[in-house]
Design a protein around this motif. Structure first.
Motif, PDB file in Angstrom:
ATOM      1  N   SER A   4       0.884  -1.043   0.173  1.00  0.00           N
ATOM      2  CA  SER A   4      -0.040  -0.010   0.035  1.00  0.00           C
ATOM      3  C   SER A   4       0.861   1.326  -0.186  1.00  0.00           C
ATOM      4  CB  SER A   4      -1.079  -0.056   1.241  1.00  0.00           C
ATOM      5  OG  SER A   4      -0.146   0.385   2.285  1.00  0.00           O
ATOM      6  N   GLY A   5       0.151   2.425  -0.468  1.00  0.00           N
ATOM      7  CA  GLY A   5       0.934   3.740  -0.391  1.00  0.00           C
ATOM      8  C   GLY A   5       1.324   3.910   0.851  1.00  0.00           C
ATOM      9  N   ASN A   6       0.315   3.645   1.747  1.00  0.00           N
ATOM     10  CA  ASN A   6       0.562   3.873   3.564  1.00  0.00           C
ATOM     11  C   ASN A   6       1.998   3.149   3.959  1.00  0.00           C
ATOM     12  OD1 ASN A   6      -1.726   5.410   3.850  1.00  0.00           O
ATOM     13  ND2 ASN A   6      -2.845   3.782   4.384  1.00  0.00           N
ATOM     14  N   GLU A   7       2.227   1.901   3.471  1.00  0.00           N
ATOM     15  CA  GLU A   7       3.461   1.243   3.789  1.00  0.00           C
ATOM     16  C   GLU A   7       4.655   2.038   3.218  1.00  0.00           C
ATOM     17  OE1 GLU A   7       2.879  -3.446   4.137  1.00  0.00           O
ATOM     18  OE2 GLU A   7       1.631  -2.650   2.172  1.00  0.00           O
ATOM     19  N   LEU A   8       4.497   2.513   1.961  1.00  0.00           N
ATOM     20  CA  LEU A   8       5.600   3.020   1.457  1.00  0.00           C
ATOM     21  C   LEU A   8       5.980   4.315   1.787  1.00  0.00           C
ATOM     22  CD1 LEU A   8       4.552   2.174  -2.355  1.00  0.00           C
ATOM     23  CD2 LEU A   8       6.633   1.482  -1.231  1.00  0.00           C
ATOM     24  N   CYS A   9       4.820   5.159   2.186  1.00  0.00           N
ATOM     25  CA  CYS A   9       5.176   6.550   2.735  1.00  0.00           C
ATOM     26  C   CYS A   9       5.605   6.234   4.310  1.00  0.00           C
ATOM     27  CB  CYS A   9       3.822   7.387   2.754  1.00  0.00           C
ATOM     28  SG  CYS A   9       3.404   7.774   1.118  1.00  0.00           S
ATOM     29  N   ASN A  10       5.088   5.193   5.092  1.00  0.00           N
ATOM     30  CA  ASN A  10       5.621   5.163   6.403  1.00  0.00           C
ATOM     31  C   ASN A  10       7.103   5.067   6.237  1.00  0.00           C
ATOM     32  OD1 ASN A  10       3.391   5.791   7.570  1.00  0.00           O
ATOM     33  ND2 ASN A  10       2.566   3.668   7.573  1.00  0.00           N
ATOM     34  N   GLY A  13       9.127   7.969   5.452  1.00  0.00           N
ATOM     35  CA  GLY A  13       9.135   9.048   6.460  1.00  0.00           C
ATOM     36  C   GLY A  13      10.049   8.736   7.469  1.00  0.00           C
ATOM     37  N   ARG A  14      10.238   7.574   7.771  1.00  0.00           N
ATOM     38  CA  ARG A  14      11.326   6.694   8.679  1.00  0.00           C
ATOM     39  C   ARG A  14      12.533   6.984   8.341  1.00  0.00           C
ATOM     40  NH1 ARG A  14       7.594   2.687   8.868  1.00  0.00           N
ATOM     41  NH2 ARG A  14       9.099   1.427   8.194  1.00  0.00           N
ATOM     42  N   GLY A  15      12.703   7.214   6.934  1.00  0.00           N
ATOM     43  CA  GLY A  15      14.308   7.014   6.165  1.00  0.00           C
ATOM     44  C   GLY A  15      14.560   5.660   5.942  1.00  0.00           C
ATOM     45  N   ASP A  16      13.756   4.694   5.919  1.00  0.00           N
ATOM     46  CA  ASP A  16      13.860   3.455   5.922  1.00  0.00           C
ATOM     47  C   ASP A  16      14.319   2.936   4.412  1.00  0.00           C
ATOM     48  OD1 ASP A  16      14.124   0.504   6.191  1.00  0.00           O
ATOM     49  OD2 ASP A  16      12.131   0.282   7.051  1.00  0.00           O
ATOM     50  N   GLY A  54      -3.140  11.341   0.797  1.00  0.00           N
ATOM     51  CA  GLY A  54      -2.784  11.545  -0.698  1.00  0.00           C
ATOM     52  C   GLY A  54      -1.431  12.138  -0.931  1.00  0.00           C
ATOM     53  N   TRP A  55      -0.529  11.634  -0.049  1.00  0.00           N
ATOM     54  CA  TRP A  55       1.136  11.939  -0.176  1.00  0.00           C
ATOM     55  C   TRP A  55       1.633  10.784  -0.935  1.00  0.00           C
ATOM     56  CZ3 TRP A  55       3.237  16.494   1.301  1.00  0.00           C
ATOM     57  CH2 TRP A  55       2.346  17.665   2.280  1.00  0.00           C
ATOM     58  N   THR A  56       2.807  11.260  -1.703  1.00  0.00           N
ATOM     59  CA  THR A  56       3.457  10.074  -2.340  1.00  0.00           C
ATOM     60  C   THR A  56       4.669   9.962  -1.393  1.00  0.00           C
ATOM     61  OG1 THR A  56       4.845  11.489  -3.587  1.00  0.00           O
ATOM     62  CG2 THR A  56       2.934  10.773  -4.954  1.00  0.00           C
ATOM     63  N   PRO A  57       5.139   8.650  -1.538  1.00  0.00           N
ATOM     64  CA  PRO A  57       6.587   8.481  -0.729  1.00  0.00           C
ATOM     65  C   PRO A  57       7.734   9.384  -1.181  1.00  0.00           C
ATOM     66  CG  PRO A  57       5.926   6.314  -1.607  1.00  0.00           C
ATOM     67  CD  PRO A  57       5.141   7.566  -2.315  1.00  0.00           C
ATOM     68  N   LEU A  58       7.727  10.148  -2.132  1.00  0.00           N
ATOM     69  CA  LEU A  58       9.030  10.738  -2.568  1.00  0.00           C
ATOM     70  C   LEU A  58       8.518  12.250  -1.732  1.00  0.00           C
ATOM     71  CD1 LEU A  58      11.317  11.764  -4.031  1.00  0.00           C
ATOM     72  CD2 LEU A  58       9.905  12.294  -6.066  1.00  0.00           C
TER      73      LEU A  58
END
Length: 90
Positions: A4-10, A13-16, A54-58
């Motif tokens: 999911s986009g949530n997993e990618l964004c999380n 955001g953690r810099g993982d 609505g945020w992208t990982p980038l």
């Protein structure tokens, strides 16, 4: 997508970075694509997903000043000008 986009964004955001790489590989394999053979379009379809806000990982990585993550995302095919549904682009 299985990722999911949530997993990618999380992860962004953690810099993982290692986590993002695993998520990309998982999504590509789930669709029968070898990560080493994936086209830019196939990687972009995964990396440009948005989270529930609505945020992208980038965008998330850039907002949290995770320098290595945006570099990797761009090299891996993320769209620099893709606006998030939150109407922001990096």
């Amino acid at each position: 997508m299985v990722v999911s986009g949530n997993e990618l964004c999380n992860a962004a955001g953690r810099g993982d970075l290692a986590g993002l790489k695993k998520l990309l590989k998982k999504a590509l394999r789930r669709h029968g694509v070898s990560p080493k053979q994936a086209t830019v379009e196939q990687r972009r379809a995964v990396l440009d997903q948005t989270d529930e806000g609505g945020w992208t990982p980038l965008c998330v990585a850039a907002c949290f000043h995770r320098i290595e993550v945006p570099r990797w995302l761009i090299r891996s095919g993320a769209s620099v000008g893709a606006p998030s549904t939150a109407t922001r682009s990096p």
